[in-house]
Design a protein around this motif. Sequence first.
Motif, PDB file in Angstrom:
ATOM      1  N   GLN A 171      13.728 107.399  39.582  1.00 52.90           N
ATOM      2  CA  GLN A 171      13.231 107.969  38.329  1.00 52.90           C
ATOM      3  C   GLN A 171      14.216 108.985  37.739  1.00 52.90           C
ATOM      4  N   THR A 172      14.900 109.713  38.603  1.00 53.31           N
ATOM      5  CA  THR A 172      15.924 110.651  38.124  1.00 53.31           C
ATOM      6  C   THR A 172      17.093 109.892  37.521  1.00 53.31           C
ATOM      7  N   LEU A 173      17.546 108.849  38.206  1.00 53.90           N
ATOM      8  CA  LEU A 173      18.680 108.062  37.718  1.00 53.90           C
ATOM      9  C   LEU A 173      18.363 107.383  36.389  1.00 53.90           C
ATOM     10  N   SER A 177      12.048 110.911  34.997  1.00 57.29           N
ATOM     11  CA  SER A 177      11.547 112.241  35.357  1.00 57.29           C
ATOM     12  C   SER A 177      11.774 113.239  34.236  1.00 57.29           C
ATOM     13  N   GLU A 178      12.981 113.236  33.682  1.00 55.45           N
ATOM     14  CA  GLU A 178      13.290 114.172  32.597  1.00 55.45           C
ATOM     15  C   GLU A 178      12.394 113.927  31.384  1.00 55.45           C
ATOM     16  N   SER A 196       2.010 113.724  35.654  1.00 52.99           N
ATOM     17  CA  SER A 196       2.477 113.864  37.033  1.00 52.99           C
ATOM     18  C   SER A 196       1.939 112.738  37.908  1.00 52.99           C
ATOM     19  N   VAL A 197       0.667 112.401  37.701  1.00 56.96           N
ATOM     20  CA  VAL A 197       0.063 111.289  38.442  1.00 56.96           C
ATOM     21  C   VAL A 197       0.826 109.999  38.180  1.00 56.96           C
ATOM     22  N   ALA A 198       1.148 109.740  36.911  1.00 56.16           N
ATOM     23  CA  ALA A 198       1.876 108.520  36.563  1.00 56.16           C
ATOM     24  C   ALA A 198       3.229 108.476  37.255  1.00 56.16           C
ATOM     25  N   LEU A 199       3.903 109.613  37.335  1.00 49.99           N
ATOM     26  CA  LEU A 199       5.205 109.667  38.004  1.00 49.99           C
ATOM     27  C   LEU A 199       5.071 109.339  39.481  1.00 49.99           C
TER      28      LEU A 199
END
Length: 282
Positions: A171-173, A177-178, A196-199
Motif C-alpha cells: 500500500q505504501t509503494l 496509504s498516503e 482505516s478499516v478499509a486499509l
Amino acid sequence: MKWIGRRQSDNVEDRRGVSGGKVAVGGGIIGIVILLLNVFGGETGQTIGNVLQQVQGGQNQTEAAAPLSKEDEEMGAFVKTMLAYNEDTWSKIFTEHGMTYEKPKLVLFRGSVQTACGGASSASGPFYCPGDRKVYMDLAFFEELKTKFGAEGGDFAIAYVIAHEIGHHIQTLLGTSEKMHQEQQGKSEAEANKLSVALELQADFYAGVWAHDNQKELESGDIEEALSAANAVGDDAIQSKMQGHVVPDSFTHGTSEQRMYWFKKGFQSGDIKQGNTFDEIR
C-alpha cells in the motif's frame, strides 16, 4: 507451510540477541490496552512506545541481552523463508503490472525497538513503519494470540501476519496509504476509522493473494490457521472479550467476519484488482 530447504531472504534484521535497551515496566493491563489499540499494528506504529511510557510515568528497566536458543534460530529461519516467499510473489506481480517491487526489511526484536516511526514495545504487536519501510515483529506476540485471544496458532498464523504487514508495504509503494491519510483529513472520527478499516482489510486481502500464489507450498490446515488468527483479531472479537461490548464506530481494523472474508477473497481470486476495500465500505 513447506519451508525447510527453501530460499531464505537476506532482508531480515535479527535483533533478538542484543539488548533491547529501555523497556517500559509491567505489561499487564497497560500492555493489553496498547495491544488492543494496535493489534497487527498496520503502518501506524509511530506513537506506541511514547504512549506506553507516558502512561507509566516514564518508568523503565534495562532488558539484558539473551542468547538465541535452537528454537529461536529455527523460528528465525522460518521467518526468513516466509519473507522470501513474499519477495518472490510480489516481485512477480509487480513485474506483471509493469512496476518494480522494492523489497522491505523485516526486523525481529524482543521487548522494545526503535524505528523511524518512534519507539515501540512488543505489546504493540507486529507492525509496519512506512518511515523506514520495515516490518517489526516480536514473535512472543503469537503466544499471546493463542493464550489470550483464542487463535488456533501454528506456523501459518505467523505466515499470515507477515503477509498482512507486507500488504501495508504494498500500500505504501502503490500510494494507497498516503491517499487514505489525505482522505481522513477533515473527517469525523467515525468516518476516519472506516478508512482505516478499509486499509487493514486490503492488507488482509493482499495476504490472501500471497497465499494463492503459494498454494503448492501449503499444507493441510494452513488456511484454517490463517482464518483463526484473522477471526481472533477482529475488532468486535477483541472488544467483546476485553470490555464485554462492541463499539462499531471505534473499529479500526475490521470485524472478524470482514477480516476472514477479505483474506479468503484474496486467496480465492489471486487478483490484486479485486481488492478495492474502500469502495466496499462506503
